[in-house]
Design a protein around this motif. Structure first.
Motif, PDB file in Angstrom:
ATOM      1  N   UNK A   8       6.873  60.454  23.712  1.00 28.83           N
ATOM      2  CA  UNK A   8       6.097  60.337  24.939  1.00 28.83           C
ATOM      3  C   UNK A   8       4.765  59.707  24.533  1.00 28.83           C
ATOM      4  N   UNK A   9       4.432  58.561  25.151  1.00 28.50           N
ATOM      5  CA  UNK A   9       3.245  57.804  24.731  1.00 28.50           C
ATOM      6  C   UNK A   9       2.510  57.212  25.925  1.00 28.50           C
ATOM      7  N   UNK A  10       1.188  56.969  25.787  1.00 29.83           N
ATOM      8  CA  UNK A  10       0.471  56.214  26.816  1.00 29.83           C
ATOM      9  C   UNK A  10       1.030  54.791  26.870  1.00 29.83           C
ATOM     10  N   UNK A  11       1.174  54.253  28.098  1.00 29.21           N
ATOM     11  CA  UNK A  11       1.742  52.903  28.237  1.00 29.21           C
ATOM     12  C   UNK A  11       1.386  52.315  29.596  1.00 29.21           C
ATOM     13  N   UNK A  12       0.871  51.098  29.610  1.00 27.63           N
ATOM     14  CA  UNK A  12       0.555  50.355  30.842  1.00 27.63           C
ATOM     15  C   UNK A  12      -0.278  51.168  31.834  1.00 27.63           C
ATOM     16  N   UNK A  13      -1.285  51.857  31.345  1.00 30.40           N
ATOM     17  CA  UNK A  13      -2.155  52.630  32.219  1.00 30.40           C
ATOM     18  C   UNK A  13      -1.572  53.953  32.679  1.00 30.40           C
ATOM     19  N   UNK A  14      -0.441  54.326  32.154  1.00 30.10           N
ATOM     20  CA  UNK A  14       0.198  55.595  32.508  1.00 30.10           C
ATOM     21  C   UNK A  14       0.868  56.176  31.275  1.00 30.10           C
ATOM     22  N   UNK A  15       2.069  56.699  31.466  1.00 30.53           N
ATOM     23  CA  UNK A  15       2.826  57.314  30.374  1.00 30.53           C
ATOM     24  C   UNK A  15       4.251  56.794  30.394  1.00 30.53           C
ATOM     25  N   UNK A  16       4.876  56.769  29.222  1.00 31.97           N
ATOM     26  CA  UNK A  16       6.261  56.324  29.117  1.00 31.97           C
ATOM     27  C   UNK A  16       6.933  57.097  27.996  1.00 31.97           C
ATOM     28  N   UNK A  26       6.580  52.616  33.118  1.00 35.59           N
ATOM     29  CA  UNK A  26       5.385  53.461  33.072  1.00 35.59           C
ATOM     30  C   UNK A  26       5.440  54.472  34.223  1.00 35.59           C
ATOM     31  N   UNK A  27       5.063  55.703  33.920  1.00 33.58           N
ATOM     32  CA  UNK A  27       4.984  56.760  34.927  1.00 33.58           C
ATOM     33  C   UNK A  27       3.526  57.123  35.120  1.00 33.58           C
ATOM     34  N   UNK A  28       3.185  57.588  36.302  1.00 29.90           N
ATOM     35  CA  UNK A  28       1.797  57.900  36.625  1.00 29.90           C
ATOM     36  C   UNK A  28       1.222  59.068  35.841  1.00 29.90           C
ATOM     37  N   UNK A  29       2.076  59.995  35.452  1.00 31.72           N
ATOM     38  CA  UNK A  29       1.582  61.169  34.729  1.00 31.72           C
ATOM     39  C   UNK A  29       2.454  61.439  33.501  1.00 31.72           C
ATOM     40  N   UNK A  30       1.877  62.188  32.599  1.00 32.92           N
ATOM     41  CA  UNK A  30       2.593  62.629  31.408  1.00 32.92           C
ATOM     42  C   UNK A  30       3.816  63.444  31.808  1.00 32.92           C
ATOM     43  N   UNK A  31       3.643  64.358  32.750  1.00 26.79           N
ATOM     44  CA  UNK A  31       4.748  65.226  33.168  1.00 26.79           C
ATOM     45  C   UNK A  31       5.916  64.435  33.767  1.00 26.79           C
ATOM     46  N   UNK A  32       5.631  63.348  34.482  1.00 27.94           N
ATOM     47  CA  UNK A  32       6.697  62.514  35.041  1.00 27.94           C
ATOM     48  C   UNK A  32       7.484  61.828  33.926  1.00 27.94           C
ATOM     49  N   UNK A  33       6.780  61.333  32.909  1.00 26.85           N
ATOM     50  CA  UNK A  33       7.459  60.693  31.776  1.00 26.85           C
ATOM     51  C   UNK A  33       8.303  61.715  31.023  1.00 26.85           C
TER      52      UNK A  33
END
Length: 89
Positions: A8-16, A26-33
């Motif tokens: 789980x990593x920061x990616x494109x202004x969100x998380x992936x 890319x997901x908007x939040x860490x929890x979504x990723x």
């Protein structure tokens, strides 16, 4: 047994989630990723019917292998997220 490691990593202004150098959307939040990678992991653990697989190897030769449908990979999710972390940007 094959071992797959998702991160789980920061990616494109969100998380992936990432496998090697390949990123998910890319997901908007860490929890979504994290939830998305959990769904992927669950799907990879579902067995299938026995089948004969045909494929061409790196030398151009055709090969056949039998798969019993139950050979599932070992999967690990690496999540170094700390509560105070935020994606860059």
């Amino acid at each position: 047994m094959v071992k797959i490691i998702y991160e789980i990593v920061p990616h494109d202004g969100g998380w992936a989630y990432r496998l090697g150098q390949v990123y998910s959307e890319a997901f908007g939040t860490h929890d979504q990723a994290l939830e998305a990678v959990r769904i992927v992991v669950a799907e990879q653990q579902v067995g299938d019917e026995p089948v004969t697989i045909s494929y061409q190897d790196e030398n151009g030769r055709w090969r056949e292998e039998y798969s019993d449908g139950g050979d599932r990979p070992e999967i690990e999710v690496v999540d170094a997220f700390v509560e105070t972390s935020a994606p860059p940007g």
